[in-house]
Design an enzyme around this catalytic site. Structure first.
Site: not given
Length: 255
Positions: A241-242, A146, A144, A7, A35, A105
């Site tokens: 951030d991933h 989540n 990702d 991601n 993303e 995603y």
């Protein structure tokens, strides 16, 4: 065969933070991203030797997925074929000779869980889609997703119970998927490893303190388990951030 999923939290921003250097360093045969936050025509990536497949959200600057592969797929499809789910560019399926790759995603349930009901429907429809593919040939499902499935999959489990990504409902959907003929490749190899995370908040020095969550996965059909040679997390790779996650398959071991 080496597969990577990442991601990138906005591909244009990630390119400015070294994406192409990391891409070359990781040297994957198939590289999936989530993303992208792009519309068609907003970027041209020079990736010699790779076929490129993109799925864009209708909403600008939102969601989006892509797959870059050295091996040309037999077929490609975008979305789940369900109107409700196919406006946000969240799914790309590539059919290879020995397996399907499904890059996803997963929708975030959002703060206050405003999208949890939709997320539950998504999970059911995606699981049905994966099971249908699996009837034809094995599936590698990455992206990702989540959700941190178990307490071992995030640093501060107790304080996050009920928060988006760690609700009982989301975790139960992951359990249901794994009970439907699929396996978490990382936990196949490392069932008790702690401190293995793929996402960190930008706040509170979370990455420096490794206060993270493992929400990026390679899920495989159970019958692919003997072919899983390695399942990797690359926390040293910055730019988002991933961090990327990887899967190495021994194709000779695929039934």
């Amino acid at each position: 065969m080496k597969l990577v999923s990442w991601n990138v939290n906005g591909l244009r921003a990630c390119i400015n933070k070294g994406f192409q250097g990391f891409f070359s360093l990781l040297d994957a045969d198939v590289f999936s991203i989530q993303e992208t936050k792009l519309q068609q025509g907003q970027i041209e990536l020079d990736l010699p030797g790779y076929h490129q497949y993109w799925n864009y959200a209708e909403k600008k600057g939102y969601s989006g997925t892509a797959v870059f592969t050295r091996v040309e797929p037999l077929s490609v499809r975008y979305g789940l074929g369900i109107e409700e789910h196919d406006h946000e560019g969240r799914v790309i399926t590539l059919e290879f000779e020995q397996f399907y790759l499904v890059n996803v995603y997963t929708p975030n349930s959002k703060r206050e869980l405003t999208r949890l009901d939709y997320r539950m429907q998504w999970e059911d429809d995606l699981r049905a889609y994966l099971m249908e593919l699996d009837r034809t040939k094995p599936v590698v499902y990455c992206g990702d997703l989540n959700v941190a499935h178990q307490e071992i999959d995030l640093k501060n489990a107790k304080s996050n119970v009920g928060n988006s990504g760690f609700t009982n409902e989301e975790r139960e959907k992951m359990t249901l998927l794994l009970e439907s003929g699929f396996a978490d490749s990382f936990r196949l190899l490392y069932p008790e490893r702690t401190g293995a995370y793929s996402w960190w908040s930008y706040m509170f020095n979370a990455r420096a303190n490794n206060a993270g969550w493992r929400i990026d996965y390679f899920i495989v059909s159970d019958r692919l388990a003997p072919a899983v040679a390695e399942s990797t997390i690359f926390p040293e790779v910055t730019g988002s951030d991933h961090c990327p996650v990887g899967l190495t398959l021994n194709l000779e071991q695929i039934p």
